[in-house]
Design a protein around this motif. Structure first.
Motif, PDB file in Angstrom:
ATOM      1  N   ARG A   1       5.414  -0.736  -3.504  1.00 32.09           N
ATOM      2  CA  ARG A   1       3.952  -1.345  -3.285  1.00 32.09           C
ATOM      3  C   ARG A   1       3.635  -2.921  -4.274  1.00 32.09           C
ATOM      4  NH1 ARG A   1       0.064   1.931  -5.813  1.00 32.09           N
ATOM      5  NH2 ARG A   1       0.414   1.176  -7.412  1.00 32.09           N
TER       6      ARG A   1
ATOM      7  N   ALA B   1      -2.310   0.292   7.505  1.00 32.56           N
ATOM      8  CA  ALA B   1      -3.250  -0.227   5.955  1.00 32.56           C
ATOM      9  C   ALA B   1      -3.869  -1.246   6.052  1.00 32.56           C
ATOM     10  CB  ALA B   1      -1.484  -1.169   5.144  1.00 32.56           C
TER      11      ALA B   1
ATOM     12  N   ARG C   1      -0.008  11.186   5.593  1.00 30.32           N
ATOM     13  CA  ARG C   1       0.662  11.371   6.772  1.00 30.32           C
ATOM     14  C   ARG C   1       1.241  12.828   5.886  1.00 30.32           C
ATOM     15  NH1 ARG C   1       4.642  11.580  10.735  1.00 30.32           N
ATOM     16  NH2 ARG C   1       3.838   9.567  11.502  1.00 30.32           N
TER      17      ARG C   1
ATOM     18  N   SER D   1       0.348   5.774  10.075  1.00 36.81           N
ATOM     19  CA  SER D   1       0.020   5.593   9.366  1.00 36.81           C
ATOM     20  C   SER D   1      -0.711   4.143   9.402  1.00 36.81           C
ATOM     21  CB  SER D   1       0.318   5.217   8.147  1.00 36.81           C
ATOM     22  OG  SER D   1       0.821   6.960   7.894  1.00 36.81           O
TER      23      SER D   1
ATOM     24  N   SER E   1       1.050  -1.339  -0.101  1.00 35.74           N
ATOM     25  CA  SER E   1       0.050   0.181  -0.500  1.00 35.74           C
ATOM     26  C   SER E   1       1.118   1.501  -0.036  1.00 35.74           C
ATOM     27  CB  SER E   1      -1.164   0.179   1.316  1.00 35.74           C
ATOM     28  OG  SER E   1      -0.266   0.146   2.096  1.00 35.74           O
ATOM     29  N   LEU E   2      -0.045   2.623  -0.819  1.00 29.21           N
ATOM     30  CA  LEU E   2       0.730   3.444  -0.628  1.00 29.21           C
ATOM     31  C   LEU E   2       0.062   4.397   0.056  1.00 29.21           C
ATOM     32  CD1 LEU E   2       1.394   4.677  -3.907  1.00 29.21           C
ATOM     33  CD2 LEU E   2       2.794   3.594  -2.895  1.00 29.21           C
ATOM     34  N   LEU E   3       1.177   4.448   2.211  1.00 27.15           N
ATOM     35  CA  LEU E   3       0.366   5.118   2.758  1.00 27.15           C
ATOM     36  C   LEU E   3       0.557   6.980   3.204  1.00 27.15           C
ATOM     37  CD1 LEU E   3       2.053   2.724   5.167  1.00 27.15           C
ATOM     38  CD2 LEU E   3      -0.380   2.822   4.477  1.00 27.15           C
TER      39      LEU E   3
ATOM     40  N   ALA F   1       8.256   4.059  -4.760  1.00 22.94           N
ATOM     41  CA  ALA F   1       7.245   3.926  -4.511  1.00 22.94           C
ATOM     42  C   ALA F   1       6.388   2.537  -4.328  1.00 22.94           C
ATOM     43  CB  ALA F   1       6.709   5.198  -3.966  1.00 22.94           C
TER      44      ALA F   1
ATOM     45  N   GLU G   1       6.493   5.037  13.002  1.00 24.28           N
ATOM     46  CA  GLU G   1       5.913   4.367  11.670  1.00 24.28           C
ATOM     47  C   GLU G   1       6.136   2.896  12.231  1.00 24.28           C
ATOM     48  OE1 GLU G   1       3.055   5.244   9.792  1.00 24.28           O
ATOM     49  OE2 GLU G   1       2.968   7.449   9.787  1.00 24.28           O
TER      50      GLU G   1
ATOM     51  N   LYS H   1       7.906  -2.425   6.140  1.00 24.55           N
ATOM     52  CA  LYS H   1       7.082  -0.941   5.785  1.00 24.55           C
ATOM     53  C   LYS H   1       8.594  -0.582   5.470  1.00 24.55           C
ATOM     54  CE  LYS H   1       4.264   1.833   8.762  1.00 24.55           C
ATOM     55  NZ  LYS H   1       3.337   1.869   9.441  1.00 24.55           N
TER      56      LYS H   1
ATOM     57  N   MET I   1       4.883  -4.093  -0.398  1.00 25.77           N
ATOM     58  CA  MET I   1       5.337  -3.245   1.110  1.00 25.77           C
ATOM     59  C   MET I   1       4.093  -2.291   1.033  1.00 25.77           C
ATOM     60  SD  MET I   1       9.132  -2.618   0.459  1.00 25.77           S
ATOM     61  CE  MET I   1      10.297  -3.935  -0.700  1.00 25.77           C
ATOM     62  N   GLU I   2       4.542  -1.595   2.544  1.00 24.77           N
ATOM     63  CA  GLU I   2       3.340  -0.889   3.305  1.00 24.77           C
ATOM     64  C   GLU I   2       4.851   0.781   2.659  1.00 24.77           C
ATOM     65  OE1 GLU I   2       0.229  -3.630   5.463  1.00 24.77           O
ATOM     66  OE2 GLU I   2       1.353  -2.652   6.956  1.00 24.77           O
ATOM     67  N   VAL I   3       4.828   1.249   1.655  1.00 26.39           N
ATOM     68  CA  VAL I   3       5.471   2.565   1.711  1.00 26.39           C
ATOM     69  C   VAL I   3       4.653   3.544   2.243  1.00 26.39           C
ATOM     70  CG1 VAL I   3       6.174   3.610  -0.159  1.00 26.39           C
ATOM     71  CG2 VAL I   3       5.550   1.007  -0.280  1.00 26.39           C
ATOM     72  N   LEU I   4       5.740   3.972   2.464  1.00 23.30           N
ATOM     73  CA  LEU I   4       5.310   6.565   2.704  1.00 23.30           C
ATOM     74  C   LEU I   4       6.734   6.713   2.190  1.00 23.30           C
ATOM     75  CD1 LEU I   4       5.475   5.348   6.590  1.00 23.30           C
ATOM     76  CD2 LEU I   4       4.021   6.958   5.641  1.00 23.30           C
ATOM     77  N   TYR I   5       5.915   8.077   1.736  1.00 22.38           N
ATOM     78  CA  TYR I   5       6.879   8.864   1.622  1.00 22.38           C
ATOM     79  C   TYR I   5       6.674  10.221   1.807  1.00 22.38           C
ATOM     80  CZ  TYR I   5       7.856  12.575  -2.439  1.00 22.38           C
ATOM     81  OH  TYR I   5       8.358  13.626  -3.244  1.00 22.38           O
TER      82      TYR I   5
END
Ligand code: B12
Ligand SMILES: Nc1nc2c(ncn2[C@@H]2O[C@H](COP(=O)(O)OP(=O)(O)OP(=O)(O)O)[C@@H](O)[C@H]2O)c(=O)[nH]1
Ligand SMILES: [Mg+2]
Lengths: 315, 155
Positions: B45, A117, A99, A115, A94-96, B41, B70, B22, B49-53
């Motif tokens: 994904r 998912a 934030r 965050s 997922s793209l979180l 990114a 996080e 993550k 993966m769980e992705v934060l930008y």
């Protein structure tokens, strides 16, 4: 980190302990550790007001939460944020993205934000969000703000989790209500028309007020506010509405009871399916009983009932 | 914490079975080149993966703060502006001063070969540049994530 130091850390509101505890409750295979943490901290819960923010994609939920963090923090009110995003049903990734819209205010005011998912769960929340709320409550927050997935699906679970549900809409209301399905009109305690800098917002507010004219939530009359989240215009009224509703929620046990009941239902369901998966499958489904049932052409419904009833496995 | 079964079995599939990797992606410097990081990114994904930008222009401080909140496994730092030595080091220093050793740092962008050993030394690995196949990057990130996750679970 040891479990004991995590629990102590939560009670001291130590960021790393809180963050690690949430990772544990997000990991299904660490359910023993999860249960211990929640058991240890649960007596400390019950103080925080829980605010749910829901509404269609891109309407400004995250930006609004950033503003609420700023305003509440500057009033010395302790607030934390949980935001749920959808996982891809294909890759599980997922793209979180929530934030990034609130980062500036989070950093400036030292607000904790996590965050999550949804890992394929429908309803707008993730399984772990219930435990994460307890952890943040025990960590001494006055408010916990929860952003739902808002993926145009029916994000209705928030009604059981939050004391105060804020439904955020915008100009061009008709399409949005279509998109988010009717149910969402019934779960809001507060409605907001965001992006009032855009054309059509005056009409949207009027429409919404008319639609809601005869709706109440118990003794609470549902207000409609207009906001511009780029300038925080309209936020004084919104904050007042949130405070008023959260006072009301605190004065009755109804909201806590509702949450407790739903949490219990979820936990029971989990517990039963865990037992089913771990014990029944091996003990019965692979055993000779299965073959007998198959030979006698017992239909699956009757067979399942028979196995469950006659089982000696203790739940 | 009992991560027993996970630690013995070295397979990362098991390690990430019920909690995906993550990862936080960040460009902590004045650098508007964001195409690469956006490509990564999506690739991460799609790799599950769980992705934060973190967006453009986060400070090294806010990168670490976000990583802690996080509780990510990996922080991926990307710079194409030539400031990687100072900036990546800043991030690594803040992490060390906070005693954080269960979050892996990987780097990339336009990084000359002679800088790579210096970055490795401070714990920033990978340091891949233009033209690196995504599969190589994903594999490296997965390996580093597994190290970090084992550290998290072993206490
Ligand atoms: C496109 C581009 C631009 C675009 C950027 C558009 C955008 N929004 O991204 C524009 C025109 C705006 C631009 C501007 C500038 N640019 Co320019 N730009 C490029 C160019 C041609 C391609 C970059 C690119 O997008 N590549 C495609 C993406 C997908 O690849 P990538 O970013 O390299 O990322 C991949 C890998 O590097 C790696 N990777 C990257 N980060 C990370 C992180 C981790 C953790 C890992 C594991 C891997 C990894 O994986 C990615 C995917 O494969 C490069 C030259 C080049 N060939 O690299 C110059 C280049 C980066 N730019 C350069 C410069 C100097 C500038 C300017 C300062 C002025 C100028 N001369 O044009 C300005 C500054 C802009 C700013 N505000 O920062 C120099 C930088 C020199 C240096 N390092 O000292 C380069 C190298 C050109 C050169 N040879 O001089 N630029
Ligand atoms: N013009 C205007 N833009 C706004 C307003 N509030 C938010 N935005 C912009 O709307 C876009 C989406 O904002 P978000 O806060 O990410 O919206 P969201 O509802 O959280 O989005 P998702 O989480 O992706 O569903 C951003 O570009 C914001 O800057 C507003 O009041 N007016
Ligand atoms: Mg959002």
């Amino acid at each position: 980190m040891e479990l004991k130091s995590i629990v102590e850390g939560i009670e001291r509101s130590d960021t790393r302990s809180v963050a690690r505890a949430i990772s544990i409750v997000e990991t299904e295979s660490l359910h023993v550790e999860r249960n211990l943490i929640i058991k240890s901290i649960y007596p400390k819960t019950g103080h925080a007001g829980i605010i749910g923010i829901t509404g269609p994609p891109g309407i400004g939920k995250s930006t609004m939460i950033g503003n609420l963090c700023k305003i509440l923090s500057s009033k010395k009110i302790k607030v934390s944020v949980l935001a749920v995003d959808a996982s891809s049903p294909f890759s599980g990734g997922s793209l979180l993205g929530n934030r990034i819209r609130m980062q500036e205010n989070l950093s400036r005011y030292g607000v904790f934000m996590r965050s999550l998912a949804n890992r394929g769960l429908n309803g707008g929340l993730s399984r772990a969000v219930w435990d994460a709320v307890d952890i943040l409550d025990a960590a001494g927050n006055d408010f916990i703000i929860v952003e739902t997935v808002g993926a145009g699906q029916a994000d209705l679970d928030i009604v059981n989790l939050a004391d105060t549900v804020i439904v955020v809409l915008g100009p061009g209301l008709g399409d949005q209500i279509q998109a988010i399905k009717a149910g969402i009109m019934e779960i809001g305690h507060i409605f907001v028309v965001n992006k009032i800098d855009r054309e059509g917002s005056f009409i949207a507010i009027k429409d919404l007020e008319e639609t809601l004219a005869f709706s109440t939530q118990g003794e609470w009359k549902i207000p409609v506010y207009g906001t511009n989240s780029l300038t925080t215009e309209g936020y004084d009224d919104l904050i007042r509405g949130i405070m008023d509703h959260s006072e009301l929620a605190k004065s009755s046990m109804e909201f806590r009871k509702k949450r407790y009941r739903e949490e219990m239902r979820i936990v029971m369901q989990d517990e039963v399916s865990r037992i089913l998966n771990r014990k029944f499958k091996d003990m019965i489904l692979n055993g000779s009983e299965l073959e007998k049932l198959l030979e006698s052409k017992t239909d699956p419904y009757s067979a399942a009932r028979k196995i469950l009833k006659g089982s000696t496995v203790k739940l | 914490m009992s991560g027993g079964i996970y630690l013995e079995n070295g397979k990362s599939q098991l390690l990430f079975k019920d909690k995906p990797i993550k990862i936080l992606l960040a460009k902590p410097g004045i650098d508007g080149h964001d195409r690469g990081i956006l490509v990564l990114a999506k690739a991460f994904r799609d790799a599950g993966m769980e992705v934060l930008y973190a967006g453009l222009l986060p400070t090294p401080e806010s990168v670490v703060e976000t990583a802690v909140n996080e509780d990510v496994d990996v922080v991926a730092l990307s710079l194409l502006n030539g400031a990687h030595l100072t900036v990546f080091r800043k991030v690594a220093d803040i992490m060390r001063s906070k005693g954080i050793d269960d979050i892996a740092l990987v780097g990339g962008g336009t990084i000359p070969d002679e800088d790579k050993p210096k970055l490795e030394e401070i714990g920033v690995t990978g340091n891949y540049g233009p033209g690196t196949p995504l599969s190589v990057i994903i594999e490296h990130v997965t390996t580093r994530a597994a190290e970090a996750r084992k550290r998290k679970l072993s206490r």
